[in-house]
Design a protein around this motif. Structure first.
Motif, short mmCIF file in Angstrom:
data_model
loop_
_atom_site.label_atom_id
_atom_site.label_comp_id
_atom_site.label_asym_id
_atom_site.label_seq_id
_atom_site.Cartn_x
_atom_site.Cartn_y
_atom_site.Cartn_z
N LEU A 106 9.11 4.03 -1.45
CA LEU A 106 7.80 3.51 -1.02
C LEU A 106 7.90 2.85 0.36
CD1 LEU A 106 6.38 1.86 -4.26
CD2 LEU A 106 6.16 4.20 -3.46
N THR A 107 9.11 2.65 0.83
CA THR A 107 9.27 1.93 2.11
C THR A 107 9.85 2.81 3.21
OG1 THR A 107 11.39 1.16 1.25
CG2 THR A 107 9.53 -0.35 1.08
N ARG B 186 0.75 12.11 -0.87
CA ARG B 186 0.82 10.74 -0.35
C ARG B 186 -0.14 10.65 0.83
NH1 ARG B 186 6.91 8.28 -0.82
NH2 ARG B 186 6.56 7.46 -2.91
N VAL B 187 -1.40 10.67 0.48
CA VAL B 187 -2.48 10.93 1.44
C VAL B 187 -3.70 10.08 1.09
CG1 VAL B 187 -4.11 12.73 2.19
CG2 VAL B 187 -1.71 13.34 1.78
N CYS B 188 -4.36 9.54 2.10
CA CYS B 188 -5.68 8.96 1.90
C CYS B 188 -6.56 9.34 3.09
CB CYS B 188 -5.60 7.45 1.71
SG CYS B 188 -4.81 6.55 3.04
N PHE C 236 -2.78 2.81 -2.36
CA PHE C 236 -2.94 2.69 -3.81
C PHE C 236 -1.56 2.77 -4.47
CE2 PHE C 236 -4.96 4.95 -7.73
CZ PHE C 236 -5.07 3.74 -8.40
N TYR C 237 -1.21 1.70 -5.18
CA TYR C 237 0.14 1.58 -5.75
C TYR C 237 0.05 1.23 -7.24
CZ TYR C 237 1.48 1.00 -0.83
OH TYR C 237 1.67 1.18 0.52
N ALA C 238 1.19 1.38 -7.93
CA ALA C 238 1.26 0.93 -9.33
C ALA C 238 2.61 0.28 -9.61
CB ALA C 238 1.04 2.11 -10.28
N ASP C 239 2.54 -0.77 -10.41
CA ASP C 239 3.73 -1.50 -10.88
C ASP C 239 3.89 -1.13 -12.36
OD1 ASP C 239 5.61 -3.31 -11.74
OD2 ASP C 239 4.40 -5.10 -11.29
N LEU C 240 4.99 -0.46 -12.69
CA LEU C 240 5.14 0.09 -14.04
C LEU C 240 5.75 -0.88 -15.03
CD1 LEU C 240 6.51 3.57 -12.90
CD2 LEU C 240 4.18 3.05 -13.65
N MET D 3 3.22 5.21 -5.60
CA MET D 3 1.98 5.20 -4.83
C MET D 3 1.19 6.48 -5.10
SD MET D 3 2.50 6.39 -0.93
CE MET D 3 3.61 5.25 -0.23
N MET D 4 0.04 6.58 -4.46
CA MET D 4 -0.79 7.78 -4.66
C MET D 4 0.02 9.04 -4.36
SD MET D 4 -3.29 6.88 -1.55
CE MET D 4 -2.65 6.18 -0.05
#
Ligand SMILES: [Zn+2]
Ligand SMILES: [Zn+2]
Length: 381
Positions: free
Chosen positions: A27-28, A250-252, A264-268, A277-278
């Motif tokens: 993600l980084t 990985r697009v917006c 847009f991200y998620a913490d599982l 991320m998306m």
């Protein structure tokens, strides 16, 4: 008859536990790049005052990182390679130039995005063949194929099984994209991991000198490069990384190059650290997931945004930013067996795009949209 009545039917396609999925990419380790994926130069017959040099100079001036000039292939009988791509102006020392064209056929339009030249003529030649033939050629060419403006006069009349992305936001006129969004949700809901992307479809540039104005010149100030702008999170500043990010979702998309970017991200595992991320797809654990939407970029002080979350094609919830932090979070539990996806659309105050001032009124209050975060999508679908 009794035998039939007693036989229990089991669909081999019913939702089941998936095997291991590929790990989520970093993600980084990457860079956000913005660009334009649908624009016509002088090699499209109905364009005006729009040589390649003008498009590239403008793109650079508004901070674009990449661009794909997508001229109508039927205007050159498929020979894009000896028209757009060999134009002496088709070069840039700062912009990443993708190779592509608008595949313009009786059954609709699609864009090709490629990091290097490919044999577009072959795709043009099979345009009226059965999808199975077209799909085989597309595969051989190793290209990213994208459905353009999928609803309307030139709707995409081919199978979505052979495209990697769909133009869910065509031109500054946001309201006309409602059916494109509906088609996207239908494809996603039926298990197709399909990237949503934007494209201005601009054909007309500013006339120089002004005497060269045409009846379409007004469009240059209303719909041009960047209306909308497609952002990709690429692993490197290369054309190949842009295409890969498009394929991976990985697009917006933002209303213009200066409007906020929708991340847009998620913490599982509820450790406060985002895990995906998306565009990313993981196996659901059946436990709650915390989602985060973050608006990044130049945002007017006090501006408030409305964030609509769509889950599996239906409205899940509406959240408002508070005028300070441009972040909202929500929690939900994707089902353990079967697919779930979430995506977001952001509405709010328009960000100025002084170079294309007429675009703002056309976009309404649409600021941007994300690609989905996916759970249990079968990569072998
Ligand atoms: Zn078109
Ligand atoms: Zn077009």
């Amino acid at each position: 008859m009794a035998t039939f009545g007693q036989s229990a039917h089991v669909s081999p396609w019913a939702p089941a536990e998936l095997g291991e999925l590929p790990p989520v990419a970093s993600l980084t380790h990457g860079v956000w790049l913005k660009g334009e994926l649908h624009v016509h130069s002088r090699h499209s017959k109905e364009s005006s005052n729009n040589p390649i040099k003008k498009i590239l100079t403008f793109s650079k001036s508004v901070g674009m990182d990449y661009i794909c000039i997508t001229d109508h292939d039927n205007h050159v009988n498929g020979d894009v390679a000896h028209n757009t791509w060999t134009d002496p102006e088709f070069k840039s020392d700062s912009l990443l130039l993708l190779y592509g064209a608008e595949w313009t056929t009786t059954r609709g339009h699609g864009n090709v995005f490629s990091a290097r030249p490919y044999d577009h003529q072959r795709l043009y030649d099979v345009r009226d063949q059965r999808d199975v033939v077209v799909g085989a050629i597309k595969k051989e060419l190793g290209i990213h194929l994208s459905a353009n403006h999928p609803s309307g006069k030139d709707h995409f009349g081919y199978s979505y099984d052979m495209v990697n992305s769909i133009e869910v936001w065509n031109s500054a006129v946001w309201p006309k994209n409602a059916n494109a969004i509906m088609i996207w949700d239908d494809m996603l809901s039926s298990g197709r991991k399909l990237t949503g992307r934007g494209g201005s479809d601009a054909h007309h540039g500013e006339p120089v000198p002004p005497e060269q104005a045409t009846k379409n010149t007004y469009q240059a100030k209303a719909n041009y490069v960047g209306t909308p702008t497609t952002w990709v999170f690429a692993t490197a500043r290369t054309a190949q990384a842009v295409v890969d990010a498009l394929t991976n979702g990985r697009v917006c998309v933002s209303a213009n190059p200066f409007a906020p970017r929708v991340e847009f991200y998620a913490d599982l595992n509820d450790d406060g650290k985002m895990d995906m991320m998306m565009g990313d797809n993981v196996k659901s654990t059946g436990k709650p997931v915390k989602f985060r939407v973050q608006l990044t970029g130049k945002i007017a002080a006090g501006a408030e945004y409305t964030i609509n979350v769509i889950k599996d094609g239906n409205k899940f919830g509406t959240f408002k930013t508070d005028g300070q932090a441009k972040v909202i979070e929500f929690t939900d539990t994707p089902v353990a067996i079967g697919r779930t996806y979430y995506r977001v659309e952001v509405e709010g105050p328009l960000t100025d795009y002084p170079q294309v001032p007429g675009s703002m009124a056309l976009s309404g209050n649409m600021v941007g949209l994300s690609n989905p975060i996916y759970f249990n999508f079968d990569p072998n679908f």
